[in-house]
Design a protein around this motif. Structure first.
Motif, mmCIF file in Angstrom:
data_model
loop_
_atom_site.group_PDB
_atom_site.id
_atom_site.type_symbol
_atom_site.label_atom_id
_atom_site.label_comp_id
_atom_site.label_asym_id
_atom_site.label_seq_id
_atom_site.Cartn_x
_atom_site.Cartn_y
_atom_site.Cartn_z
ATOM 1 N N LYS A 1 0.816 -1.214 0.000
ATOM 2 C CA LYS A 1 0.000 0.000 0.000
ATOM 3 C C LYS A 1 0.851 1.265 0.000
ATOM 4 O O LYS A 1 0.492 2.254 -0.626
ATOM 5 C CB LYS A 1 -0.916 0.026 1.225
ATOM 6 N N VAL A 2 1.967 1.256 0.723
ATOM 7 C CA VAL A 2 2.774 2.470 0.845
ATOM 8 C C VAL A 2 3.937 2.501 -0.140
ATOM 9 O O VAL A 2 4.764 3.408 -0.094
ATOM 10 C CB VAL A 2 3.314 2.650 2.293
ATOM 11 N N GLN B 1 -5.250 8.612 5.137
ATOM 12 C CA GLN B 1 -5.759 9.221 3.911
ATOM 13 C C GLN B 1 -5.647 8.239 2.747
ATOM 14 O O GLN B 1 -6.531 8.174 1.891
ATOM 15 C CB GLN B 1 -4.992 10.497 3.614
ATOM 16 N N LEU B 2 -4.584 7.461 2.727
ATOM 17 C CA LEU B 2 -4.406 6.432 1.704
ATOM 18 C C LEU B 2 -5.519 5.390 1.792
ATOM 19 O O LEU B 2 -6.094 4.998 0.780
ATOM 20 C CB LEU B 2 -3.035 5.770 1.873
ATOM 21 N N GLU B 3 -5.842 4.954 3.003
ATOM 22 C CA GLU B 3 -6.941 3.999 3.203
ATOM 23 C C GLU B 3 -8.272 4.592 2.758
ATOM 24 O O GLU B 3 -9.083 3.919 2.143
ATOM 25 C CB GLU B 3 -7.035 3.589 4.672
ATOM 26 N N GLU B 4 -8.467 5.854 3.078
ATOM 27 C CA GLU B 4 -9.726 6.498 2.741
ATOM 28 C C GLU B 4 -9.876 6.668 1.238
ATOM 29 O O GLU B 4 -10.943 6.430 0.679
ATOM 30 C CB GLU B 4 -9.793 7.862 3.448
ATOM 31 N N ALA C 1 -8.415 4.831 -1.074
ATOM 32 C CA ALA C 1 -8.441 3.540 -1.763
ATOM 33 C C ALA C 1 -9.838 2.923 -1.770
ATOM 34 O O ALA C 1 -10.307 2.443 -2.798
ATOM 35 C CB ALA C 1 -7.448 2.583 -1.120
ATOM 36 N N SER C 2 -10.492 2.926 -0.611
ATOM 37 C CA SER C 2 -11.779 2.229 -0.575
ATOM 38 C C SER C 2 -12.731 2.780 0.478
ATOM 39 O O SER C 2 -13.624 2.066 0.926
ATOM 40 C CB SER C 2 -11.546 0.752 -0.301
ATOM 41 N N HIS C 3 -12.554 4.007 0.869
ATOM 42 C CA HIS C 3 -13.395 4.635 1.888
ATOM 43 C C HIS C 3 -13.463 3.774 3.149
ATOM 44 O O HIS C 3 -14.516 3.575 3.721
ATOM 45 C CB HIS C 3 -14.801 4.920 1.349
ATOM 46 N N MET C 4 -12.321 3.219 3.540
ATOM 47 C CA MET C 4 -12.144 2.405 4.750
ATOM 48 C C MET C 4 -12.875 1.064 4.696
ATOM 49 O O MET C 4 -12.892 0.343 5.671
ATOM 50 C CB MET C 4 -12.591 3.149 6.014
ATOM 51 N N GLN C 5 -13.465 0.710 3.563
ATOM 52 C CA GLN C 5 -14.214 -0.538 3.488
ATOM 53 C C GLN C 5 -13.302 -1.746 3.634
ATOM 54 O O GLN C 5 -13.675 -2.734 4.263
ATOM 55 C CB GLN C 5 -14.984 -0.621 2.175
ATOM 56 N N THR C 6 -12.116 -1.690 3.062
ATOM 57 C CA THR C 6 -11.203 -2.818 3.148
ATOM 58 C C THR C 6 -10.778 -3.048 4.583
ATOM 59 O O THR C 6 -10.783 -4.173 5.072
ATOM 60 C CB THR C 6 -9.961 -2.562 2.274
#
Length: 128
Positions: free
Chosen positions: A13-14, A74-77, A79-84
């Motif tokens: 991810k990073v 912010q990367l998580e948000e 990518a998938s709006h925290m769904q993952t």
């Protein structure tokens, strides 16, 4: 999900983000700044200067931690709006993997800063 899989996922991810720029540039800039400061005040005892450098590093670490964690969230948000992250069957392992990667790279960055500072000031050879 195994913990090792979660850690590999966090590395992926990073991989191509500003995360690595922060963890590379900040220790280099900090080491240069602290080395310059250390050489500028030659009349002050080495222990006092070293104590100040360690205090400044300890002060900056929480600030940089906040920036890096904010970038990661912010990367998580994005990518998938925290769904993952929220849909993991075992969230504890997911959060633990994220914590290991973030904390591990932070400690590695701080260690790099301190070693570069010691080498830059010539203090590395004084300790046995």
């Amino acid at each position: 999900m195994k913990l090792s899989t979660g850690i590999q996922s966090e590395w992926q991810k990073v991989k191509h983000t500003s995360f690595w720029i922060v963890h590379t540039i900040m220790p280099l800039a900090g080491a240069l700044f602290f080395t310059f400061y250390f050489s500028l005040y030659g009349s002050v005892e080495a222990e006092a200067k070293l104590k100040l450098v360690l205090e400044l590093t300890g002060m900056m670490f929480p600030l940089l931690t906040g920036v890096v964690v904010g970038l990661n969230i912010q990367l998580e948000e994005r990518a998938s709006h925290m769904q993952t992250l929220l849909s993991l069957p075992n969230r504890r392992r997911g959060f633990l993997a994220k914590l290991i990667v973030l904390y591990g790279t932070g400690v590695l960055s701080l260690s790099t800063l301190f070693v570069l500072f010691l080498v830059g000031t010539g203090l590395a050879g004084q300790w046995k």
